[in-house]
Enzyme design. Structure first.
Site, short mmCIF file in Angstrom:
data_model
loop_
_atom_site.label_atom_id
_atom_site.label_comp_id
_atom_site.label_asym_id
_atom_site.label_seq_id
_atom_site.Cartn_x
_atom_site.Cartn_y
_atom_site.Cartn_z
CE1 TYR A 47 -3.26 -2.76 0.28
CE2 TYR A 47 -3.95 -2.09 2.57
CZ TYR A 47 -4.04 -2.90 1.35
OH TYR A 47 -4.80 -3.80 1.45
CG HIS A 107 -14.94 -9.75 6.41
ND1 HIS A 107 -14.72 -8.56 5.70
CD2 HIS A 107 -14.55 -10.60 5.68
CE1 HIS A 107 -14.02 -8.66 4.68
NE2 HIS A 107 -13.85 -9.99 4.39
C1 BG6 Z 1 -11.98 -12.06 2.20
C2 BG6 Z 1 -10.89 -12.91 2.71
O1 BG6 Z 1 -11.98 -10.76 2.68
O2 BG6 Z 1 -13.33 -12.62 2.73
C3 BG6 Z 1 -11.09 -14.53 2.34
O3 BG6 Z 1 -9.97 -12.51 2.42
C4 BG6 Z 1 -12.43 -14.90 2.61
O4 BG6 Z 1 -10.12 -15.31 3.01
C5 BG6 Z 1 -13.41 -14.13 2.05
O5 BG6 Z 1 -12.66 -16.22 1.95
C6 BG6 Z 1 -14.99 -14.32 2.33
O6 BG6 Z 1 -15.97 -13.57 1.81
P1 BG6 Z 1 -17.26 -14.18 0.97
O7 BG6 Z 1 -17.76 -13.03 0.29
O8 BG6 Z 1 -16.96 -15.13 0.41
O9 BG6 Z 1 -18.07 -14.71 2.51
#
Ligand code: BG6
Length: 450
Positions: free
Chosen positions: A119, A245
């Site tokens: 970055y 997340h």
């Molecule tokens: C990403 C991660 O941000 O989110 C991944 O880097 C993960 O490792 C993914 O698999 C999960 O996202 P989603 O949208 O498939 O639930």
């Protein structure tokens, strides 16, 4: 969408572009949500050329459907090194030429689809090449043209680095130009958490420590790290999905009702709840790694990176004091499941299901038919996919790109949120130092492995 747009992708031959961004861009293009003269410019080290990049994009798109030749015609490629100032100057010249040919200065989106160690260098090179403004000096433009940067998560590797990056970004761009991505916020089912909570008054009086016993936030993935070992090994489960997340899942399920749904009100409500999150001092977090992880391509043979973690936190405020929020995530588990479970006192449970069946489930007690008074647990459930006409139509990355284009930052992370997310993450990392990394066989969540 009239003004023309150039989307420049750093890391264009990587997994994110291949599996998500190319699809999202094509879908927006097909819906007329990108200008028809949009330019998708891949930037990468591999010597692909325009044709090679189009073939790469076509192959990526073919995995989920058809590649449209109109869309592929909008794709081009600049070969360059992310660390080379000269290559960024070359990119700048390329963009300026394109604008000149088109007769107008396009809006620019720089998408950093690369791991966090790149970055700072990219920001410095964007600035050195004069790309922080949409048009080269002396070129005609109207004042409404813009340049925006989209930065993937995790933003840095810890709080100190995130602050450094933020300071650097702040010197080059205005906050309104910076879009820190957490694609979970852009998922329909995540947005529905707020709608469900605040549009259904029946749950509001129950949404507190008097009625809720515990919350469980789950991101279980069946897949292994696969081809992403090189990225993942420097990151691990906590920084990959926990720091961002899962803490955003917590924020949405626990936050106070924002004053309105404007970006600033929603972001400050999220930051507010994150500010109260503390590691539960009574329950030590732990981390584990699946057997075979060290043999994955790109992973160090002696890697101590976690592919699973569990941590219990609480929120130190009057609404939530004493309610445990258990966070649990891992790769190579038996089944994929992403959900927030709200466990009420007395056994009722409400689950916001984010994957695989997106929707809402409510568990409660029914009388079993018969002469006795026996009770049994049953479920009321709603799945978006079962709802004719109401199925989820936009992938989260379409929303990420679309909101960036229209300049709406509500689903992007503010500096305040980043600071709190790293503070919580650091506390979890400190908490698990005392216990050694465990191993778990693929397909088995580590609680059953001692
Ligand atoms: C990403 C991660 O941000 O989110 C991944 O880097 C993960 O490792 C993914 O698999 C999960 O996202 P989603 O949208 O498939 O639930």
């Amino acid at each position: 969408m009239n003004a023309s747009i150039s989307v420049i992708i750093f890391g264009a031959t990587g997994d994110l572009y291949e599996t998500r961004l190319s699809h999202a861009l094509q879908a927006l293009f097909a819906q007329g949500l990108l200008s028809q003269d949009v330019r998708i410019v891949g930037f990468g080290r591999r010597p692909l050329g325009d044709e090679g990049f189009r073939a790469f994009t076509a192959a990526a798109l073919a995995k989920k459907g058809d590649a449209s030749s109109d869309f592929l015609a909008r794709c081009s490629y600049v070969q360059g090194d992310l660390g080379s100032q000269d290559d960024f100057i070359k990119l700048g010249r390329y963009l300026a030429e394109g604008d000149k040919k088109a007769g107008s200065c396009s809006n620019k989106i720089f998408y950093l689809a690369v791991p966090p160690p790149f970055y700072a260098g990219i920001f410095a090179n964007i600035a050195a090449a004069g790309l922080t403004v949409p048009c080269a000096p002396g070129e005609s433009h109207d004042d409404t043209s813009w340049t925006r940067v989209l930065v993937e998560k995790p933003f840095g590797k810890d709080g100190a680095e995130a602050e450094r990056l933020d300071r650097m970004l702040g010197e080059l761009f205005d906050e309104s130009q910076i879009f820190r991505i957490d694609h979970y916020l852009a998922k329909e089912t995540m947005q529905n958490i707020l709608a469900f909570r605040f549009a259904n008054p029946m749950f509001m009086p129950l949404w507190n420590k008097d009625h809720i016993e515990r919350m469980k936030i789950i991101v279980h993935e069946e897949k292994t790290v696969g081809a992403r070992g090189g990225f993942y090994d420097g990151v691990g489960a906590l920084r990959d999905v926990g720091q961002n997340h899962m803490l955003q899942m917590l924020a949405l399920v626990a936050m106070e009702q924002p004053l309105d749904m404007s970006a600033s009100a929603v972001r400050s409500a999220r930051a507010g709840i994150l500010g109260g999150v503390r590691l539960d001092p009574g329950i030590a977090p732990f981390r584990a790694q699946y057997a075979g992880y060290r043999d994955e391509p790109g992973v160090a043979k002696d890697s101590a990176t976690e592919t699973f973690f569990r941590a219990t936190v609480g929120v130190d405020d009057d609404r939530w004091r004493g309610v445990p929020f258990e966070l649990e995530s891992g790769k190579a588990l038996g089944a994929s499941r992403v959900a927030i479970e709200v466990h009420f006192k007395g056994g009722n449970m409400l689950a916001f299901a984010i994957q695989p069946r997106e929707g809402i489930r409510l568990k409660f007690w029914f009388k079993r038919p018969g002469f006795d008074a026996a009770l049994e647990e049953r479920e009321l459930s709603f799945g978006y996919a079962d709802d004719a006409g109401g199925a989820i139509s936009h992938d989260a990355y379409e929303r990420v790109l679309y909101d960036c284009i229209r300049g709406d930052q509500a689903l992007f992370i503010s500096t305040e949120e980043i600071v709190e997310e790293w503070r919580i993450t650091a506390a979890i990392i400190r908490g698990w130092q005392a216990v050694s990394l465990r191993l778990y066989p693929m397909g088995v969540a580590p609680e059953s492995v001692q």
